[in-house]
Each structure stands twice: as structure tokens, then as C-alpha cells.
Design an enzyme around this catalytic site. Structure first.
Site, PDB file in Angstrom:
ATOM      1  N   GLY A  15      -2.682   4.519 -19.710  1.00 40.55           N
ATOM      2  CA  GLY A  15      -1.737   4.359 -18.594  1.00 40.55           C
ATOM      3  C   GLY A  15      -2.113   3.186 -17.714  1.00 40.55           C
ATOM      4  O   GLY A  15      -1.271   2.352 -17.351  1.00 40.55           O
ATOM      5  N   ASP A  71     -11.374   1.099 -11.092  1.00 38.95           N
ATOM      6  CA  ASP A  71     -11.794   2.476 -10.839  1.00 38.95           C
ATOM      7  C   ASP A  71     -10.886   3.006  -9.750  1.00 38.95           C
ATOM      8  O   ASP A  71     -10.665   2.360  -8.732  1.00 38.95           O
ATOM      9  CB  ASP A  71     -13.264   2.563 -10.425  1.00 38.95           C
ATOM     10  N   SER A  72     -10.319   4.154 -10.014  1.00 36.14           N
ATOM     11  CA  SER A  72      -9.294   4.641  -9.097  1.00 36.14           C
ATOM     12  C   SER A  72      -9.334   6.160  -9.031  1.00 36.14           C
ATOM     13  O   SER A  72     -10.039   6.805  -9.796  1.00 36.14           O
ATOM     14  CB  SER A  72      -7.917   4.162  -9.573  1.00 36.14           C
ATOM     15  N   PHE A 158       1.232   8.565 -15.533  1.00 37.35           N
ATOM     16  CA  PHE A 158       0.085   9.228 -16.160  1.00 37.35           C
ATOM     17  C   PHE A 158      -0.706   9.978 -15.095  1.00 37.35           C
ATOM     18  O   PHE A 158      -0.365   9.934 -13.907  1.00 37.35           O
ATOM     19  CB  PHE A 158      -0.803   8.201 -16.882  1.00 37.35           C
ATOM     20  N   TYR A 160      -2.296  11.933 -12.304  1.00 35.54           N
ATOM     21  CA  TYR A 160      -1.797  12.789 -11.213  1.00 35.54           C
ATOM     22  C   TYR A 160      -0.416  12.353 -10.709  1.00 35.54           C
ATOM     23  O   TYR A 160       0.037  12.838  -9.676  1.00 35.54           O
ATOM     24  CB  TYR A 160      -2.794  12.774 -10.048  1.00 35.54           C
ATOM     25  N   ASP A 161       0.245  11.440 -11.401  1.00 36.02           N
ATOM     26  CA  ASP A 161       1.552  10.954 -10.944  1.00 36.02           C
ATOM     27  C   ASP A 161       2.571  12.066 -10.625  1.00 36.02           C
ATOM     28  O   ASP A 161       3.311  11.945  -9.647  1.00 36.02           O
ATOM     29  CB  ASP A 161       2.155   9.968 -11.953  1.00 36.02           C
ATOM     30  N   ARG A 187      -2.735   0.163  -7.226  1.00 34.92           N
ATOM     31  CA  ARG A 187      -3.160  -0.871  -8.182  1.00 34.92           C
ATOM     32  C   ARG A 187      -2.502  -2.212  -7.839  1.00 34.92           C
ATOM     33  O   ARG A 187      -3.125  -3.259  -7.860  1.00 34.92           O
ATOM     34  CB  ARG A 187      -2.763  -0.395  -9.589  1.00 34.92           C
TER      35      ARG A 187
HETATM   36  P1  ITT Z   1     -11.461   3.932 -17.416  1.00 32.73           P
HETATM   37  O1  ITT Z   1     -12.716   4.309 -16.684  1.00 32.73           O
HETATM   38  O2  ITT Z   1     -11.700   3.637 -18.856  1.00 32.73           O
HETATM   39  O3  ITT Z   1     -10.682   2.865 -16.738  1.00 32.73           O
HETATM   40  P2  ITT Z   1     -10.569   6.555 -16.534  1.00 32.73           P
HETATM   41  O4  ITT Z   1      -9.323   7.319 -16.745  1.00 32.73           O
HETATM   42  O5  ITT Z   1     -11.867   7.269 -16.770  1.00 32.73           O
HETATM   43  O6  ITT Z   1     -10.484   5.231 -17.435  1.00 32.73           O
HETATM   44  P3  ITT Z   1     -11.260   6.348 -13.724  1.00 32.73           P
HETATM   45  O7  ITT Z   1     -12.676   6.743 -13.940  1.00 32.73           O
HETATM   46  O8  ITT Z   1     -10.993   5.217 -12.784  1.00 32.73           O
HETATM   47  O9  ITT Z   1     -10.560   5.933 -15.090  1.00 32.73           O
HETATM   48  O10 ITT Z   1     -10.460   7.628 -13.277  1.00 32.73           O
HETATM   49  C1  ITT Z   1      -9.309   7.527 -12.524  1.00 32.73           C
HETATM   50  C2  ITT Z   1      -8.453   8.744 -12.708  1.00 32.73           C
HETATM   51  O11 ITT Z   1      -7.598   8.837 -11.568  1.00 32.73           O
HETATM   52  C3  ITT Z   1      -7.562   8.548 -13.922  1.00 32.73           C
HETATM   53  O12 ITT Z   1      -8.023   9.302 -15.000  1.00 32.73           O
HETATM   54  C4  ITT Z   1      -6.196   8.990 -13.459  1.00 32.73           C
HETATM   55  O13 ITT Z   1      -5.922  10.232 -13.903  1.00 32.73           O
HETATM   56  C5  ITT Z   1      -6.273   9.009 -11.942  1.00 32.73           C
HETATM   57  N1  ITT Z   1      -5.421   7.900 -11.496  1.00 32.73           N
HETATM   58  C6  ITT Z   1      -5.778   6.651 -11.135  1.00 32.73           C
HETATM   59  N2  ITT Z   1      -4.711   5.885 -10.875  1.00 32.73           N
HETATM   60  C7  ITT Z   1      -3.650   6.666 -11.096  1.00 32.73           C
HETATM   61  C8  ITT Z   1      -2.255   6.448 -11.033  1.00 32.73           C
HETATM   62  O14 ITT Z   1      -1.741   5.260 -10.731  1.00 32.73           O
HETATM   63  N3  ITT Z   1      -1.460   7.471 -11.323  1.00 32.73           N
HETATM   64  C9  ITT Z   1      -1.950   8.677 -11.661  1.00 32.73           C
HETATM   65  N4  ITT Z   1      -3.244   8.964 -11.771  1.00 32.73           N
HETATM   66  C10 ITT Z   1      -4.088   7.966 -11.483  1.00 32.73           C
END
Ligand code: ITT
Length: 198
Positions: A15, A71-72, A158, A160-161, A187
Site C-alpha cells: 500500500g 515509517d508511519s 490499506f 487502518y484506512d 505521507r
Molecule cells: P515497511 O516497514 O516495510 O515500510 P510496514 O507496514 O512495516 O512496512 P511501518 O513499520 O511504518 O510499515 O508500519 C506502519 C503501519 O501503519 C502500516 O502497517 C499501516 O498499517 C499503518 N499505516 C501507515 N500509513 C497508513 C495509511 O496511509 N493508511 C493506513 N494505514 C497506515
């Protein structure tokens, strides 16, 4: 300043990968981790910034490419800012966001029985880090405020959207067109601060 012409998108989240590619100019050549079959490093940082740096530097060193990592996460006021940097881990090993969202609702319920009768403030945070093979680095952060929807609604996006309603809107990110979401979200706001590198 030399503009970046090719970059590794350092995420294993499909996503995010899509959203980041859509934000970058079409003319920039994008590589994905799939092409290199690299799995993610452990996220041992205590902040979005530390974790995005850990990922960008790790993937750049592995490939010798300039890397952009994200990281988000979702911060919920009623839960003291959780899941926050643990947003991904809340979904379990299989990235099951049905489960993660159920866990959010369960924790909200535990914190306040009638949480659904109030607005529950939350925010999405994103830290983007660019890491160059010569050791140069740059990070930027973007935040979008909003609230938690009392119900899971929508199938777009994707993570928590389906439970996040941005301030000023009535619909969840899960109900919005990808185009609208990517023109207002955390983002995008982080990207605005790095866009001159491209
Ligand atoms: P990478 O580390 O490989 O980038 P990850 O999914 O593990 O993938 P993170 O550690 O940054 O990434 O986790 C962030 C989570 O927060 C991610 O799994 C999403 O479910 C959620 N998240 C972040 N941005 C989002 C968005 O725009 N919409 C919905 N959920 C989001």
C-alpha cells in the site's frame, strides 16, 4: 543540487509502495525491494524518524542505491498515542488488519466503555527518510489530524484506512478515492518537504 533520477522505494508494504510511487514524478526510475529480495531490518528505534532512518540506511547500504523509506502509524489519543510506532506490529505477523482494527476497538472499549458516543481524536504520522550511499540523509515528517470512526467503513487504501476520518471530512480514508487521500494525507505532507530533491 543534483536531482534524484533513480531511487529504491524502501518498503515491503504494498500500500505504501504504491502511494510513494504515485507521489514521485513519473520521470524518476523507481526500484522496489522485491527486485532485490531484501527483507526488512528490525525496527529498534523509539520514533518514526529513527525507524525510517534505520530502514533507509539499511536498504541503501545493501543495494548501493539512494533509498527512500517511510515509517508511519496511527496515534489514538484515548490509547495514549498507541498503536503509534507499533502500528504494523499490532496486525500480527500476517499483516492482518481486520485483527489490528478489532484490537483498536477492543482497547478503546477497555479505556472508555461508551467511546463510540464521543469524537475520538487521532492522527496519522509519516516520517520519510532519504539516504544516499555517501552517507547523506534527510528526513521529513507529515501529520494529519482526524478521528476514529465508530465502525470500519470502506475498502480502499490499506492498513487502518477504514477507521480513520480526517478532520474536515465525513468519510474514512477507506471510503475515499486514492487520489483524494494522497492529496491530503500524512505521507503527502511529508513528501512536500522532500519534493525538491526530485
Ligand atoms: P515497511 O516497514 O516495510 O515500510 P510496514 O507496514 O512495516 O512496512 P511501518 O513499520 O511504518 O510499515 O508500519 C506502519 C503501519 O501503519 C502500516 O502497517 C499501516 O498499517 C499503518 N499505516 C501507515 N500509513 C497508513 C495509511 O496511509 N493508511 C493506513 N494505514 C497506515
Amino acid at each position: 543540487m543534483d536531482k534524484i533520477k533513480e531511487i529504491l522505494i524502501g518498503t515491503n508494504n504494498v500500500g505504501k509502495y504504491k502511494e510513494i510511487c504515485d507521489l514521485l514524478p513519473k520521470t524518476v526510475k523507481k526500484y522496489s525491494l522485491k527486485e532485490f529480495k531484501i527483507s526488512s531490518p528490525e525496527e529498534t528505534g523509539n520514533s518514526f524518524k529513527e525507524n525510517s532512518f534505520i530502514k533507509a540506511s539499511y536498504f541503501s547500504k545493501k543495494t548501493n542505491l539512494i533509498c527512500l523509506s517511510d515509517d508511519s502509524g496511527l496515534k489514538i489519543d484515548l490509547l495514549g498515542g498507541l498503536p503509534g510506532i507499533y502500528s504494523s506490529r499490532w496486525s500480527g505477523e500476517k499483516n492482518n488488519f481486520n485483527l489490528a482494527i478489532k484490537k483498536v476497538f477492543k482497547e478503546m472499549q477497555k479505556a472508555k466503555e461508551d467511546w463510540r458516543s464521543d469524537d475520538n481524536k487521532a492522527s496519522f504520522v509519516c516520517c520519510l527518510t532519504i539516504f544516499w550511499p555517501n552517507g547523506k540523509k534527510f528526513s521529513s515528517e507529515g501529520i494529519i489530524n482526524g478521528k476514529i470512526s465508530p465502525k470500519k467503513i470502506g475498502t480502499n487504501g490499506f492498513g487502518y484506512d477504514p477507521i480513520f476520518i480526517p478532520k474536515g471530512y465525513k468519510n474514512t480514508f477507506g471510503e475515499m478515492s486514492p487520489k483524494l487521500k494522497m492529496s491530503i494525507d500524512h505521507r503527502y505532507k511529508a513528501f512536500l518537504k522532500i519534493k525538491n530533491f526530485f
